[in-house]
Design an enzyme around this catalytic site. Structure first.
Site, PDB file in Angstrom:
ATOM      1  N   SER A 112       0.808  -1.223   0.000  1.00 54.26           N
ATOM      2  CA  SER A 112       0.000   0.000   0.000  1.00 54.26           C
ATOM      3  C   SER A 112       0.840   1.271   0.000  1.00 54.26           C
ATOM      4  O   SER A 112       1.617   1.501  -0.915  1.00 54.26           O
ATOM      5  CB  SER A 112      -0.956  -0.041   1.188  1.00 54.26           C
ATOM      6  OG  SER A 112      -1.858   1.024   1.123  1.00 54.26           O
ATOM      7  N   ASP A 280      -5.458   2.733  -3.772  1.00 50.96           N
ATOM      8  CA  ASP A 280      -6.743   2.693  -3.079  1.00 50.96           C
ATOM      9  C   ASP A 280      -6.973   3.916  -2.193  1.00 50.96           C
ATOM     10  O   ASP A 280      -8.104   4.216  -1.830  1.00 50.96           O
ATOM     11  CB  ASP A 280      -6.948   1.380  -2.298  1.00 50.96           C
ATOM     12  CG  ASP A 280      -5.868   1.112  -1.294  1.00 50.96           C
ATOM     13  OD1 ASP A 280      -4.890   1.890  -1.228  1.00 50.96           O
ATOM     14  OD2 ASP A 280      -5.982   0.102  -0.562  1.00 50.96           O
ATOM     15  N   LYS A 375     -11.261   0.207  -1.048  1.00 54.02           N
ATOM     16  CA  LYS A 375     -11.340   1.646  -1.203  1.00 54.02           C
ATOM     17  C   LYS A 375     -10.731   1.989  -2.560  1.00 54.02           C
ATOM     18  O   LYS A 375      -9.994   1.183  -3.132  1.00 54.02           O
ATOM     19  CB  LYS A 375     -10.646   2.373  -0.059  1.00 54.02           C
ATOM     20  CG  LYS A 375      -9.233   1.925   0.231  1.00 54.02           C
ATOM     21  CD  LYS A 375      -8.755   2.587   1.511  1.00 54.02           C
ATOM     22  CE  LYS A 375      -7.360   2.099   1.895  1.00 54.02           C
ATOM     23  NZ  LYS A 375      -7.402   1.208   3.066  1.00 54.02           N
TER      24      LYS A 375
HETATM   25  C1  G1P Z   1      -3.987   1.673   8.218  1.00 54.82           C
HETATM   26  C2  G1P Z   1      -5.160   2.612   8.363  1.00 54.82           C
HETATM   27  C3  G1P Z   1      -6.451   1.871   8.090  1.00 54.82           C
HETATM   28  C4  G1P Z   1      -6.387   1.227   6.716  1.00 54.82           C
HETATM   29  C5  G1P Z   1      -5.147   0.371   6.604  1.00 54.82           C
HETATM   30  C6  G1P Z   1      -4.965  -0.182   5.204  1.00 54.82           C
HETATM   31  O1  G1P Z   1      -4.097   0.629   9.149  1.00 54.82           O
HETATM   32  O2  G1P Z   1      -5.192   3.201   9.640  1.00 54.82           O
HETATM   33  O3  G1P Z   1      -7.534   2.750   8.189  1.00 54.82           O
HETATM   34  O4  G1P Z   1      -7.517   0.440   6.477  1.00 54.82           O
HETATM   35  O5  G1P Z   1      -3.984   1.136   6.928  1.00 54.82           O
HETATM   36  O6  G1P Z   1      -4.825   0.831   4.256  1.00 54.82           O
HETATM   37  P1  G1P Z   1      -3.312   0.629  10.557  1.00 54.82           P
HETATM   38  O7  G1P Z   1      -1.854   0.825  10.253  1.00 54.82           O
HETATM   39  O8  G1P Z   1      -3.849   1.796  11.327  1.00 54.82           O
HETATM   40  O9  G1P Z   1      -3.646  -0.701  11.179  1.00 54.82           O
HETATM   41 ZN    ZN Z   2      -3.191   1.407  -0.383  1.00 55.18          ZN
END
Ligand code: G1P
Ligand code: ZN
Length: 542
Positions: A112, A280, A375
């Site tokens: 990501s 996303d 997303k």
């Molecule tokens: C983070 C974001 C969360 C999102 C995820 C994947 O996760 O806070 O909202 O869904 O990345 O993109 P976290 O590192 O807080 O567990």
């Molecule tokens: Zn991503």
């Protein structure tokens, strides 16, 4: 030739908020990726006779990983694979291909918004036939399978040519190499009023889209420049690179600083946007004004009916618990159901599948709808463009109008990164232990109405997820949430989410950090952040 390879289990192959993420070099160890892929196949009842979508965001190791997955799928009897050309697929485009072709799911390679490269991060996740991330029961089964993995099977065969569009075979498996953009762009044309947006660009509307050297470059060029007529060069950093050109492809004000500087500068375009590594996430910015993701969700929900794909209205609005309650106010005004889920897109899947909601969003720059089960960064940008085109107003006007109608949920997230895991765990344990004593106490002039550890019961399948974040709820609707990240790859990341509601009669134009000052103080005091972690200031503020 099919080969069975003996292996021994690796520690820690536990999927987090969004799949398995580790340093790239961890994935490059012999048998590491293979063990996890075998666990994926085992957890879903084998690959035999199935069709999978395979692709990733193009980061370092993406191409090798695609070849490994294809060889294992072929060896294990998969019927076919649909692969993005060059091994490239944005996460929302992969979700769409899974659904469009009624496949048995897909394997997406991405970490990501984490940086990419040999010394940075890599990741893999499995999406279900509905196009959404595997739910916890399935990821738990994968993890369990990794713990006893003794062997996997793969095919000894030359690499598939990923660059040539068309159909080929790998052993007995059909491999279709498809253009990553075509089907996704076609889906967007069904949802949005492309002629109206095109007319705005023709009338001089200007935009900057920063793809951050990550996956959306080719998608954004095709959609904004070719189909919508935005000026050539509207999309910057448009070529996906294995190390994202050294950029940290996280679309927030800290990491998308080039875009922010342009949007806050003297020659800012009308509208700016950025997306993340796998496409996303999104950030949207107006000329001279930043739109917080929580506000963006609320504004998209309030105006979605202006886009043809949502003209019939919304079924409901869902947000993750740490996301501000701005969207709830829109839902209430429109008489729509509002849902509050734990962090992570996977929790929206059941609601979408059951037609309980149409729009979903997270404060972490994620917004999407029932068109896919992820997303979708460019989708959000297009919905904004559609709204701007129909309302013929600036981003500032739309934001101001929204706050004057609904009031403003001042909001910010403070991240404390790379804390020693033991210290972070200890802090959270101490905080959880003192929750029962906090109710009715006062701090910084505010009274705590309730303090709890968020638990969620899925309204569709009844599954319960506990320990999803500590909430301190004040009598005036202000709120602090603490949770540890499930996506970090180094130590622990503490996320502190801060919120305060200002009614429309109040001051709507404060800097959020100023508006939230007492809540920020209270957040430090209640969790004793400094004493526990040694940190006084967050590393990233969004
Ligand atoms: C983070 C974001 C969360 C999102 C995820 C994947 O996760 O806070 O909202 O869904 O990345 O993109 P976290 O590192 O807080 O567990
Ligand atoms: Zn991503």
């Amino acid at each position: 030739m099919i080969r069975t390879i003996q292996t021994t289990p690796f520690d820690g192959q536990k999927p987090g908020t969004s799949g398995l993420r580790k340093k790239t070099r961890v994935f490059m160890q012999p048998h590491y990726l293979e063990t996890f892929v075998q666990a994926v196949f085992d957890a879903i009842g084998g690959a035999e006779g199935k069709c999978f979508v395979v692709g990733g965001d193009g980061r370092f190791y993406n191409d090798t990983a695609v070849q490994i997955i294809l060889a294992m799928a072929a060896a294990q009897g998969a019927a076919s694979a649909i692969v993005g050309q060059g091994g490239i697929l944005s996460t929302p485009a992969a979700s769409h291909l899974i659904r469009l072709n009624k496949t048995d799911g897909g394997i997406i390679l991405s970490a990501s918004h984490n940086p990419g490269g040999e010394d940075e991060d890599f990741g893999i996740k499995f999406n279900m036939p509905n196009g959404g991330p595997a739910p916890e029961q399935v990821t738990d089964a994968m993890y369990a399978a990794t713990k006893t993995m003794a062997q996997y099977t793969t095919l000894d065969a030359p690499d598939v040519d990923l660059n040539t569009i068309g159909t080929t075979h790998l052993g007995g498996m059909l491999v279709q190499i498809v253009d990553p953009v075509t089907d996704y762009a076609a889906l967007m044309e069904t949802l949005f009023d492309f002629p109206a947006i095109r007319a705005r660009f023709a009338a001089g509307f200007t935009m900057r889209m920063d793809s951050m050297c990550a996956v959306t470059g080719p998608y954004a060029r095709e959609i904004f420049e070719n189909r919508l007529g935005a000026a050539r060069g509207t999309v910057t950093h448009a070529t996906p690179l294995p190390d994202f050109g050294g950029m940290h492809p996280d679309p927030n004000p800290t990491w998308a600083h080039e875009l922010m500087a342009e949007m806050m500068g003297p020659n800012a375009p009308d509208f700016g946007a950025a997306s993340d590594g796998d496409g996303d996430r999104n950030m949207v910015v107006g000329r001279g004004i930043y739109v917080s993701p929580s506000d963006s969700l609320a504004i998209l929900a309030a105006n979605a009916h202006l886009a043809p794909g949502y003209a019939q209205g919304l079924k409901g609005i869902a947000r993750s618990m740490p996301t501000s309650a701005a969207a709830d106010r829109v839902a209430a005004a429109m008489g729509l159901p509002a849902f509050e889920t734990p962090t992570g897109w996977k929790f929206f899947g059941n609601l979408l599948d059951a037609n309980k909601c149409t729009l979903c969003g997270e404060e972490s720059f994620g917004t999407g709808s029932d068109h896919v089960r992820e997303k979708d960064g460019l989708w959000a940008v297009l919905l904004w463009l559609n709204i701007l085109a129909v309302r013929n107003q600036s981003v500032t006007e739309i934001l101001t109008d929204h706050w004057q109608t609904y009031g403003r949920n001042y909001y910010s997230r403070h991240d404390f990164e790379a804390i020693e895991t033991a210290k972070a765990d200890q802090m959270m344990a101490a905080l959880r232990a003192k929750l029962p004593q906090l109710t009715n106490t006062e701090t910084h002039g505010m009274t705590i109405a309730r303090a709890d550890d968020f638990a969620y019961t899925d309204p569709v399948d009844g599954s319960v997820s506990t320990h999803q974040g500590v909430r301190i709820l004040f009598t005036d609707d202000s709120r602090i949430v603490y949770r540890l990240s499930g996506t970090g790859t180094q130590g622990a990341t503490l996320r502190v989410y801060l919120e305060r509601y200002e009614p429309s009669s109040g001051n709507l134009n404060l800097d959020p950090q100023t508006a939230l000052a007492p809540i920020i103080q209270a957040a430090h005091d209640i969790a004793q952040i400094n004493a526990n972690t040694g940190r006084t200031e967050p590393d990233v503020i969004t």
